[in-house]
Structure formats: structure tokens, C-alpha cells
Design an enzyme around this catalytic site. Structure first.
Site, PDB file in Angstrom:
ATOM      1  CG  MET A 179      -2.027  -0.861   1.150  1.00 54.43           C
ATOM      2  SD  MET A 179      -3.336  -0.526   0.120  1.00 54.43           S
ATOM      3  CE  MET A 179      -4.027  -2.150   0.140  1.00 54.43           C
ATOM      4  CG  HIS A 180       2.637   2.994  -3.355  1.00 52.37           C
ATOM      5  ND1 HIS A 180       2.049   1.755  -3.949  1.00 52.37           N
ATOM      6  CD2 HIS A 180       2.771   3.755  -4.201  1.00 52.37           C
ATOM      7  CE1 HIS A 180       2.041   2.120  -5.198  1.00 52.37           C
ATOM      8  NE2 HIS A 180       2.618   3.313  -5.207  1.00 52.37           N
ATOM      9  NE  ARG A 181      -1.837   3.470  -7.347  1.00 53.22           N
ATOM     10  CZ  ARG A 181      -1.358   4.027  -8.203  1.00 53.22           C
ATOM     11  NH1 ARG A 181      -1.375   5.343  -8.434  1.00 53.22           N
ATOM     12  NH2 ARG A 181      -0.748   3.419  -9.130  1.00 53.22           N
TER      13      ARG A 181
END
Length: 368
Positions: free
Chosen positions: A204-206
Site C-alpha cells: 500500500m502506498h498511494r
């Protein structure tokens, strides 16, 4: 003939590596690499060059972080100096990062043709900075290399003035095919004490998902509930780690049993983790494609995708929001043997870079 390929962020390296190999193998192309430095963390950058067999970049612009405007403006100023010195026959850009658009603008203004690899991909969501980068790059570059059929439709609709739109396949898959055996020899799984197809892999990074406490709380809940069903492996992006700490949620994450928190992984390590996962939960763009090739079920936290082939033909399912209940329904479907089955899209065969090289050689030789 001289081609300068631009890399900015981590996924670009996997795309440029097979192109660089194909250019060198042709014996007719001098291939140079410019790294703008958008991903400047050693784990996110240097390790990729080492693992992918890329040479050290011929130029490292060292732009680093900052706002989108700051990154683009600095890349443009520094890239102009490189082009004045090198005078290449062509600039090749990949993907949709800030460096893609910035270097395309500079080259086109200087009368140097630009080839865009992964052209024509559209999510339809202009709030995504990547979408703006895609549209701008395709509007002004000369050669468009397409990974999937939707790219042809999108470019036709936008009436792109192009010297060539070519459906060539997916260079990201070239790297995957090339390195899959080597990745399988890695020790990541044994170090974690995990068996193949026994765990869930997540990334997860957005900003949309990790820059607000509500999104992060949902992610923590999803991690807790998934880890109650099977081991969860979570290589954590620096942005996500910083925000979990900032919003006071890191202790909750650290308390989850059956959760393996890792630093960002090298390409080969992550490929081994993907290839052996029971399922993948992510908000990444590229992982949608890799899981489709590997035939691994994938839940993607996006309400749109610029890679619709991964949903139409592949193993990808879009999740419009981070609702833990909806997510767990899909996770349980997969774990209980009701996973969506997919097929590998056309031309995703490991030879896209060779096709691109052949086309460019024909074009550039015709111009000499």
C-alpha cells in the site's frame, strides 16, 4: 545511433532493463540511461540497478523529492544539459511518472523524437497525477508503443498525431519472464518460514489510501482480519510507514500476529514473493500486470485502472474503497477456491523489447 532511456521511479527500471539489453544486442544502438532520481532511497533505487543487470546510469540528475512542479522543473533544466551534450537520435520514456513527461517536453522542444513505452493507458481519472502525465506525454511524443488493446482505442479517440502506434506487448513482463527462474532461487520465503501458496502479500502506498487516518485505519483492520486467516507479508513503503507513525497506528500494526513486516524489497525478492503468494492485496499499478501473468489472484484498491486488460482477461479485481467487510468477502472467496481465473494477454510473452528495438531500428535507419 544513440538512444537515451529515462528512468525516474522504481517500476521504470524493470521496463528499461529489457530495452537496454535489446539495444545493446542489436549492435547498432548506443544505449545510454539517465536516472532522474525521483526514487532516491538506496533500497528503492540502487538495488534495482544491481539486480537487473543495468549499468550504473550514465547520468544521475539527483532531483529527489519535492512537489510535482519542483520535480518536473528541475528534471527539465538538468535533462536539457544532457541532451545538449549527447545529441541523441531518440529519447525513450516509459510509464507515467513526472520524469516521463518532463523529459518528453524537453526533447520535443529540442526537435528530438520521443518514444513512449506503455503509451495509451488511461484510467479516466484526471485527479491522478499519473493520468495527467500519460495524456501530456502521448499528446506530444512521436512513437507510441502499446501494451494492451485499450491503448489503441484511447489514442484513436484522442486523435494522437503519431509517426507510429505499435501494439508490441509489455516490457514489464519481459523482465518478469527473464528473471523468474533467478528469483525462484532466492531465500526470502525460507527466511520467513513460509511455504508457497500459504500466505497473502500486500503493498500500500498511494496517497489516496495512506495519507489520511481513515484510509490507514481501514488498512490496519484489513491486515488484522487477513492475518487471522493466513500469514500476511507486508513490505512497507516509506510513505506508509511514516504515516502510520504520524497518525499513531504503528503500535496496532506491530501487535498483529501472523504479520511479517518487511522493508521495501529488491526486484528478485519481491518477484519470488508474488510468484508464490496465495493472493495479493495492493494499490499498485504494475502489480496488476505481474499477477495477471503469474496467474495469482489480485485485489487492487482503486476505483479505476489504466490497465483494464488485467480485469477483463487477467486475475485482477478492482476494489473501489478500503471497506474491510467487502475486502474480506473477496478474500474468503479466493481462499475457499472461488478465485477468478484469468488468461495471459496477447504479446505478453517476454519479447516486447525486441519488437520495440526492431521497429525503432527500422525508423531511425530510414531517417539516417
Amino acid at each position: 545511433m544513440k538512444i537515451i532511456s529515462v528512468v525516474g521511479a522504481r517500476p521504470n527500471f524493470m521496463k528499461v532493463a529489457p530495452l537496454h539489453r535489446a539495444f545493446e544486442a542489436s549492435g547498432k544502438i548506443e544505449s545510454k540511461i539517465v536516472h532522474t532520481g525521483q526514487h532516491y532511497d538506496a533500497k528503492m533505487s540502487d538495488i534495482f540497478f544491481n539486480q537487473l543487470g543495468l549499468p550504473q546510469p550514465h547520468y544521475h540528475l539527483g532531483v529527489g523529492g519535492g512537489s510535482h512542479t519542483y520535480q518536473k522543473a528541475n528534471v527539465m533544466l538538468k535533462f536539457e544539459e544532457v541532451l545538449l551534450k549527447e545529441q541523441p537520435d531518440l529519447v525513450l520514456v516509459v510509464g507515467d511518472v513526472n520524469a516521463t513527461t518532463a523529459t518528453t517536453l524537453v526533447a520535443v522542444k529540442m526537435g528530438i523524437p520521443v518514444a513512449h513505452v506503455e503509451a495509451g493507458l488511461r484510467s479516466g481519472d484526471r485527479k491522478m497525477p499519473e493520468e495527467v502525465n500519460r495524456v501530456v506525454t502521448d499528446a506530444i511524443c512521436q512513437y507510441h508503443f502499446i501494451t494492451e488493446h485499450s491503448g489503441l482505442v484511447n489514442l484513436a479517440r484522442e486523435n494522437t498525431l503519431s509517426k507510429g502506434v505499435h501494439f508490441v506487448g509489455n516490457v514489464m513482463i519481459d523482465s518478469l519472464v527473464y528473471f523468474r527462474e533467478k528469483a525462484a532461487e532466492g531465500t526470502t520465503l525460507s527466511e520467513l518460514g513460509l511455504a508457497a501458496k500459504s500466505y497473502l502479500l500486500t503493498t500500500m502506498h498511494r496517497p489516496h489510501n495512506v495519507d489520511n487516518p481513515e484510509g490507514l485505519k481501514d488498512i490496519v483492520s484489513i491486515l488484522q482480519r487477513c492475518a487471522s486467516r493466513l500469514p500476511v507479508v507486508f513490505p512497507m513503503h516509506p510513505r506508509t510507514r511514516n504515516n502510520l507513525t504520524k497518525y499513531g497506528l504503528m503500535d496496532q500494526v506491530l501487535a498483529i500476529e501472523n504479520l511479517h513486516l518487511l522493508e521495501p524489497q529488491g526486484y528478485l525478492q519481491f518477484l519470488q514473493l508474488m510468484d508464490n503468494a496465495r493472493l495479493i492485496v495492493t494499490d499498485s499499478g504494475g502489480i496488476q500486470e505481474e499477477t495477471t501473468y503469474l496467474q495469482v489472484p489480485c485485489l487492487t484498491f482503486r476505483d479505476t485502472t489504466e490497465r483494464p486488460i488485467t480485469v477483463e482477461l487477467g486475475t485482477n479485481i478492482l476494489m473501489a474503497d478500503l471497506n474491510p467487510d467487502t475486502v474480506m468477502e473477496e478474500v474468503d472467496n479466493i481462499l475457499e477456491g472461488r478465485a477468478k481465473t484469468g488468461v495471459i494477454p496477447p504479446f505478453w510473452d517476454g519479447h516486447a523489447a525486441e519488437r520495440i528495438c526492431g521497429i525503432l531500428l527500422g525508423e531511425l535507419e530510414g531517417n539516417h
